[in-house]
Motif scaffolding. Structure first.
Motif, mmCIF file in Angstrom:
data_model
loop_
_atom_site.group_PDB
_atom_site.id
_atom_site.type_symbol
_atom_site.label_atom_id
_atom_site.label_comp_id
_atom_site.label_asym_id
_atom_site.label_seq_id
_atom_site.Cartn_x
_atom_site.Cartn_y
_atom_site.Cartn_z
ATOM 1 N N ARG A 67 0.837 -1.215 0.000
ATOM 2 C CA ARG A 67 0.000 0.000 0.000
ATOM 3 C C ARG A 67 0.867 1.258 0.000
ATOM 4 O O ARG A 67 0.569 2.231 -0.702
ATOM 5 C CB ARG A 67 -0.937 -0.006 1.211
ATOM 6 N N ASP A 68 1.928 1.228 0.801
ATOM 7 C CA ASP A 68 2.843 2.380 0.830
ATOM 8 C C ASP A 68 3.515 2.580 -0.529
ATOM 9 O O ASP A 68 3.720 3.727 -0.962
ATOM 10 C CB ASP A 68 3.916 2.158 1.903
ATOM 11 N N LEU A 69 3.867 1.475 -1.178
ATOM 12 C CA LEU A 69 4.483 1.554 -2.502
ATOM 13 C C LEU A 69 3.524 2.182 -3.502
ATOM 14 O O LEU A 69 3.917 3.049 -4.291
ATOM 15 C CB LEU A 69 4.890 0.153 -2.971
ATOM 16 N N GLN A 70 2.266 1.763 -3.448
ATOM 17 C CA GLN A 70 1.245 2.314 -4.355
ATOM 18 C C GLN A 70 1.118 3.814 -4.173
ATOM 19 O O GLN A 70 1.116 4.591 -5.142
ATOM 20 C CB GLN A 70 -0.092 1.627 -4.076
ATOM 21 N N ASN A 71 1.017 4.265 -2.912
ATOM 22 C CA ASN A 71 0.876 5.694 -2.630
ATOM 23 C C ASN A 71 2.124 6.465 -3.047
ATOM 24 O O ASN A 71 2.026 7.573 -3.577
ATOM 25 C CB ASN A 71 0.604 5.902 -1.144
ATOM 26 N N SER A 72 3.289 5.876 -2.784
ATOM 27 C CA SER A 72 4.548 6.539 -3.121
ATOM 28 C C SER A 72 4.701 6.715 -4.629
ATOM 29 O O SER A 72 5.134 7.779 -5.097
ATOM 30 C CB SER A 72 5.721 5.724 -2.564
ATOM 31 N N ILE A 73 4.338 5.688 -5.392
ATOM 32 C CA ILE A 73 4.445 5.764 -6.851
ATOM 33 C C ILE A 73 3.502 6.822 -7.407
ATOM 34 O O ILE A 73 3.888 7.641 -8.250
ATOM 35 C CB ILE A 73 4.162 4.389 -7.484
ATOM 36 N N SER A 76 4.855 10.250 -6.595
ATOM 37 C CA SER A 76 6.059 10.604 -7.356
ATOM 38 C C SER A 76 5.725 10.944 -8.803
ATOM 39 O O SER A 76 6.322 11.861 -9.379
ATOM 40 C CB SER A 76 7.071 9.456 -7.306
ATOM 41 N N ILE A 77 4.767 10.230 -9.399
ATOM 42 C CA ILE A 77 4.362 10.522 -10.779
ATOM 43 C C ILE A 77 3.705 11.896 -10.862
ATOM 44 O O ILE A 77 4.026 12.706 -11.734
ATOM 45 C CB ILE A 77 3.421 9.435 -11.323
ATOM 46 N N SER A 163 4.181 0.566 -13.555
ATOM 47 C CA SER A 163 3.586 0.587 -14.887
ATOM 48 C C SER A 163 2.086 0.840 -14.844
ATOM 49 O O SER A 163 1.559 1.666 -15.594
ATOM 50 C CB SER A 163 3.863 -0.745 -15.593
ATOM 51 N N SER A 164 1.364 0.134 -13.968
ATOM 52 C CA SER A 164 -0.089 0.277 -13.916
ATOM 53 C C SER A 164 -0.502 1.688 -13.521
ATOM 54 O O SER A 164 -1.459 2.250 -14.065
ATOM 55 C CB SER A 164 -0.690 -0.746 -12.945
ATOM 56 N N ASN A 165 0.228 2.281 -12.583
ATOM 57 C CA ASN A 165 -0.079 3.655 -12.185
ATOM 58 C C ASN A 165 0.244 4.638 -13.298
ATOM 59 O O ASN A 165 -0.485 5.609 -13.521
ATOM 60 C CB ASN A 165 0.708 4.024 -10.924
ATOM 61 N N PHE A 166 1.337 4.387 -13.998
ATOM 62 C CA PHE A 166 1.716 5.266 -15.098
ATOM 63 C C PHE A 166 0.669 5.207 -16.209
ATOM 64 O O PHE A 166 0.285 6.233 -16.775
ATOM 65 C CB PHE A 166 3.080 4.871 -15.650
ATOM 66 N N ILE A 167 0.211 3.998 -16.536
ATOM 67 C CA ILE A 167 -0.800 3.852 -17.592
ATOM 68 C C ILE A 167 -2.090 4.560 -17.191
ATOM 69 O O ILE A 167 -2.758 5.186 -18.033
ATOM 70 C CB ILE A 167 -1.049 2.363 -17.887
#
Length: 229
Positions: A67-73, A76-77, A163-167
């Motif tokens: 969850r922290d990784l998801q929020n951080s990504i 950052s984007i 990748s999924s967040n970027f898309i």
């Protein structure tokens, strides 16, 4: 430092799979941590140390890391794209931005609705193509991680969170086009609202689309140097 046996590596992989992690970035990090630590220990300590690692890297702990990784990504984007967007309103890029807005305004005001739509669709086609490129590149880069773990019948769908967040950031303007441009036309709002107001909305949206396309592309080029995208 010793080299782990195939049996020991399989036990590590099964242990990590039980944590139900779906982010390839996190899977690779935890696997490397397990292997690096266990390689420094004798064979006789393997099972005891693996158990201790599992007690530290519990499923709940790994879920929180995910969850922290998801929020951080996501953060950052957004932050990187915002920094890039601001650069288009500072010298010397401000000249390009001004010319772009004038060009879009001229085209929107001169062209009929069908041709206005083409102006808006050009950046959308670019964004869709970028989304496809990111997906293909990510699939290739993630092959090694996916081959490392056997997720068959686990019910876990692994993917690159980067990748999924970027898309998601790349293609969400497609929905905005439906909401702000196409839907009002379909509902006949252009018969109620003055043409110049609709044209102004199209100009602003068109400028936003192009700016979004440029900044998300630049952000992807920067992130792709260090991430799985």
């Amino acid at each position: 430092m010793r080299k782990l046996t195939e049996e020991e590596l399989t036990l590590i992989q099964k242990s990590i799979i039980r944590k139900e992690i779906s982010a390839t970035e996190l899977l690779g990090e935890i696997h490397d941590h397990y292997v690096t630590h266990l390689e420094t220990l004798p064979v006789s300590d393997f099972h005891a140390e693996l158990s201790l690692l599992d007690q530290k890297w519990t499923q709940d702990y790994c879920k929180q890391l995910q969850r922290d990784l998801q929020n951080s990504i996501n953060k950052s984007i957004r932050s990187l794209q915002w920094q890039l967007a601001k650069s288009y309103f500072s010298w010397p890029r401000m000249i390009f931005t001004s010319i772009l807005v004038v060009l879009i305004a001229t085209l929107i005001n001169l062209l009929a609705w069908d041709f206005q739509l083409i102006v808006l669709l050009i950046p959308l086609v670019f964004l869709i193509a970028l989304g496809i490129i990111i997906s293909v590149r990510t699939h290739r880069k993630n092959k090694a991680i996916k081959k490392l773990f056997n997720f068959k019948n686990s019910g876990i769908f692994i993917l690159s969170f980067q990748s999924s967040n970027f898309i998601s950031h790349v293609i969400w303007p497609v929905h905005s086009l439906n909401l702000f441009i196409l839907a009002p036309r379909i509902w006949g709002m252009h018969d109620v609202v003055a043409v110049y107001i609709i044209n102004m909305i199209c100009i602003l949206f068109g400028a936003y689309l192009i700016l979004h396309s440029l900044t998300i592309f630049e952000a992807w080029k920067i992130k792709s140097k260090t991430s799985l995208i």
